[in-house]
Design an enzyme around this catalytic site. Structure first.
Site, PDB file in Angstrom:
ATOM      1  N   LYS A 112      -3.943  -7.228  -3.684  1.00  0.00           N
ATOM      2  CA  LYS A 112      -3.994  -6.691  -2.319  1.00  0.00           C
ATOM      3  C   LYS A 112      -3.825  -7.763  -1.251  1.00  0.00           C
ATOM      4  CE  LYS A 112      -6.637  -2.502  -3.246  1.00  0.00           C
ATOM      5  NZ  LYS A 112      -7.903  -1.771  -3.032  1.00  0.00           N
ATOM      6  N   LYS A 193       1.252   3.251 -11.236  1.00  0.00           N
ATOM      7  CA  LYS A 193       0.394   4.434 -11.092  1.00  0.00           C
ATOM      8  C   LYS A 193       0.713   5.168  -9.792  1.00  0.00           C
ATOM      9  CE  LYS A 193      -3.780   2.620  -8.840  1.00  0.00           C
ATOM     10  NZ  LYS A 193      -5.238   2.607  -8.861  1.00  0.00           N
ATOM     11  N   LYS A 196      -1.178   6.684  -3.024  1.00  0.00           N
ATOM     12  CA  LYS A 196      -1.003   7.205  -1.662  1.00  0.00           C
ATOM     13  C   LYS A 196      -0.158   6.254  -0.820  1.00  0.00           C
ATOM     14  CE  LYS A 196      -2.562  10.623   0.900  1.00  0.00           C
ATOM     15  NZ  LYS A 196      -3.823  11.280   0.948  1.00  0.00           N
TER      16      LYS A 196
END
Length: 327
Positions: A112, A193, A196
């Site tokens: 991230k 995966k 969103k």
């Protein structure tokens, strides 16, 4: 199982992977255990940039979706994390028992921080400690997790043991309840995966999508050049992802799904899977719309849940204060 704790970040209406991997499990667990806490993790959502107005709306939309899926505030505590300040107070105490190299090794930090120009904020680095506090504040014994959160639960287990070693046996070491659903993959890239934040709009099916949107997304789903429907995640990830989704939304086994798909080519099979997803989410979608129109009810559910969560947390946190020498 004495007490279950789990949480979901408020990113708006959840997607198919959230539902099958977590929320469906939440609904089942509230029937099986007498003490269950589910939290809308609004503090965790600040680890990635969020506009305040969007965050406020996402909290309500996520709450509406969770309730529409069957989470029942009469059978569990559903609350907003930031309404219980003991979460962050305990996170500070636990952070003082956690070494930095351990946090730097966690894959989510490495992954991230690239979206934050490789700098990464303190919050992004330390949110796994806040996760540990979320769990331990209630002396939770079990935590439902997906496989991508196992390392974070291991950190919470280690922190609990560190605390117990320093201050005496206090926290139960929480155990994982692993989701039995195979991880749902992106419809456009079956090696990643479903997410969103995926920039490809056709990659992710949201549970509030219209039937037309669901059909389009499955029609465009990436498969391969073999028309037969088989299950082989290593060499046929795209088709295998469709089979996993079909099995999960119908409650059938992989074997039963393959038996039903015998003789179908992948193009026709995509429409079978799309139809099963539409049927699964139609009543949920209608309920989400209804709940979204009653903002005051959603706010009240979260506030009532927070009051009850505080009642559970207060005596545990007071004892922690005494143990560490604050009083």
């Amino acid at each position: 199982v004495d007490r279950i704790f789990s949480g979901i970040q408020p990113t708006g209406t959840p997607h198919l992977g959230n539902y099958l991997g977590a929320i469906q499990n939440w609904v089942n667990l509230q029937e099986e255990c007498g003490s269950v806490l589910y939290s809308i993790m609004d503090m965790h959502s600040l680890t990635m940039p969020r506009e305040p107005a969007l965050l406020r709306q996402n909290i309500l939309d996520t709450t509406a979706a969770v309730l529409a899926c069957g989470v029942d505030p009469k059978k569990c505590l559903l609350f907003r994390q930031s309404l219980v300040p003991e979460h962050t107070e305990l996170a500070w105490i636990l952070g003082c028992l956690t070494n930095v190299p351990r946090l730097l090794r966690l894959p989510q930090w490495k992954m991230k921080r690239t979206s934050q120009n490789n700098e990464g904020t303190v919050g992004l680095l330390t949110y796994p400690v806040l996760q540990a506090a979320d769990i331990l504040l209630y002396k939770s014994t079990h935590v439902p997790v997906g496989e991508d959160q196992v390392l974070h639960l291991e950190l919470a287990q280690d922190i609990a043991q560190q605390f117990n070693k320093k201050y005496g046996e206090f926290f139960p070491v929480p155990k994982a309840i692993l989701s039995t659903t195979k991880k749902i993959k992106s419809l456009r890239d079956p090696t990643a995966k479903m997410s969103k934040s995926d920039p490809q709009k056709l990659a992710t099916v949201n549970i509030a999508d219209s039937p037309d949107e669901i059909v389009l997304k499955f029609r465009k789903a990436v498969t391969d050049f073999t028309s037969e429907v088989t299950y082989d995640p290593a060499s046929r990830p795209g088709v295998s992802n469709l089979v996993s989704i079909h099995a999960a939304v119908t409650g059938l086994s992989i074997k039963e799904v393959l038996h039903q798909a015998a003789g179908l080519d992948t193009a026709h099979y995509k429409m079978v899977v799309a139809e099963s997803v539409i049927q699964k989410f139609a009543p949920i979608r209608n309920e989400i719309k209804k709940l979204q129109e009653d903002t005051s009810h959603l706010v009240k559910v979260l506030e009532d849940g927070a009051e009850k969560a505080k009642e559970l947390a207060a005596p545990i946190y007071q004892e922690i204060r005494r143990l560490v020498g604050f009083q």
